[in-house]
Design an enzyme around this catalytic site. Sequence first.
Site, PDB file in Angstrom:
ATOM      1  N   CYS A 177       0.836  -1.222   0.000  1.00 61.34           N
ATOM      2  CA  CYS A 177       0.000   0.000   0.000  1.00 61.34           C
ATOM      3  C   CYS A 177       0.863   1.262   0.000  1.00 61.34           C
ATOM      4  O   CYS A 177       0.471   2.291   0.578  1.00 61.34           O
ATOM      5  CB  CYS A 177      -0.970   0.025   1.175  1.00 61.34           C
ATOM      6  N   ALA A 178       2.031   1.145  -0.607  1.00 58.07           N
ATOM      7  CA  ALA A 178       2.892   2.317  -0.789  1.00 58.07           C
ATOM      8  C   ALA A 178       3.524   2.128  -2.171  1.00 58.07           C
ATOM      9  O   ALA A 178       4.748   2.051  -2.311  1.00 58.07           O
ATOM     10  CB  ALA A 178       3.948   2.397   0.301  1.00 58.07           C
TER      11      ALA A 178
END
Length: 411
Positions: A361-362
Amino acid sequence: MPALASSPSAALDVLGVPGEINLDYAATAPCARAAADAVTELLPWYASVHRGAGALSRRCTLAYERARQTVGDFLGARADDHVVFTRNTTDALNLLARSLPAGTTVVTFAGEHHANLLPWPRGSVRLPVPADPAGAVRALAAALTELRRDSNPALPVLVAVTGASNVTGELWPVAELARVAHRHGARIVLDAAQLAPHALVDKQALDVDYLAVSGHKLYAPFGAGVLVGRADWLDAAPPYLAGGGATSHVGPATHDVAWTTGPARHEGGTPNLLGAVALAAVCAALADADRAALAAHEQALLARLRAGLAALPHVVELRTFGPDAPRVGIVSFVVAGQDSATVAARLAAEHHIGVRDGLFCAHPLARRLLDEAATRTGRRDLPSTALRASIGLGSTAAQVDRLLAALAEVA
Ligand SMILES: Cc1ncc(COP(=O)(O)O)c(C=O)c1O
């Protein structure tokens, strides 16, 4: 309930399943005994919060408000800050995004978790990932100088930064960034989702205006997070969740409603009492613990893990700031020539070890670090996603060694 791993304080023992090695604390940390005990103790009293006159209800209301006080104290809230219970960090940052005054510009870095990239309004400034912490401070100062020169200086600016990277564990220079933000008349929000589980986070000492955490990364069960911060924007914003508990007056006409101020304005509906109480119990246990000793133990395990990974011929660590940058117990890496999802699945199926794989999620940061790793090593066989191992309370040298041995076999 089995306590798998003990810590210096029984309240901070973490629960788990014997035989399963959890090295994925950065996604969701195991539940601490303090949280489980607090929930068990309150369950017989389970009743409404802020909605009933009965003894059970009054006790639940008191427990909820005490939890707010405990969590706020633990995070260094000022007396005039609001401590708003949310579902998690994502929810807390979305609440802040919805509370920004019109015309606010948000400045952040491309290294952030999606929760601290995606909620911000159009027109936000995303600075490139810096080469080191000093570069982050310089880049922010330059960006704010330019912003103040080119736009109406009366318009608000919010800087949004993480305390520790969820990809590399590296620490960001929060206090310095706060000083720069304030020097330029900007406010700053700290995404403390990954920092708070590993280190003392004191909002006043860091001098940040807002701070967000997730209970489930802080050894409490899912479903409770917190936004702590200055009251003015929060009290002026439309309620995050319109409904019962958020109002001070509702008349007969459709729009005849006055919203209350304070945390309740944004906590419409029946709150997550057990989540708040569990989170507060962990905060209280951590406040009583020797955090320096806990951090020293974690750093020793982290050093063992990183040294072991470095000794494996096909393993390449991902990093933003360089090998010696201070960090918390999170390491991302790849196994050259091996698909990361397959490695993670084999670790689980063959060795009972849980790690995370993917881009965490980055995506902007993880992709950049994968490119950097390929350049640094000159290897063309690195996979397109990574693996992540993360540790914390209850993690042991034996678990780290099991992961290293399993990777040696898999790789
Ligand atoms: C740095 C960081 N910020 C925010 C979040 C979002 O947390 P949550 O999923 O609990 O909302 C995460 C989750 O991994 C994170 O690592």
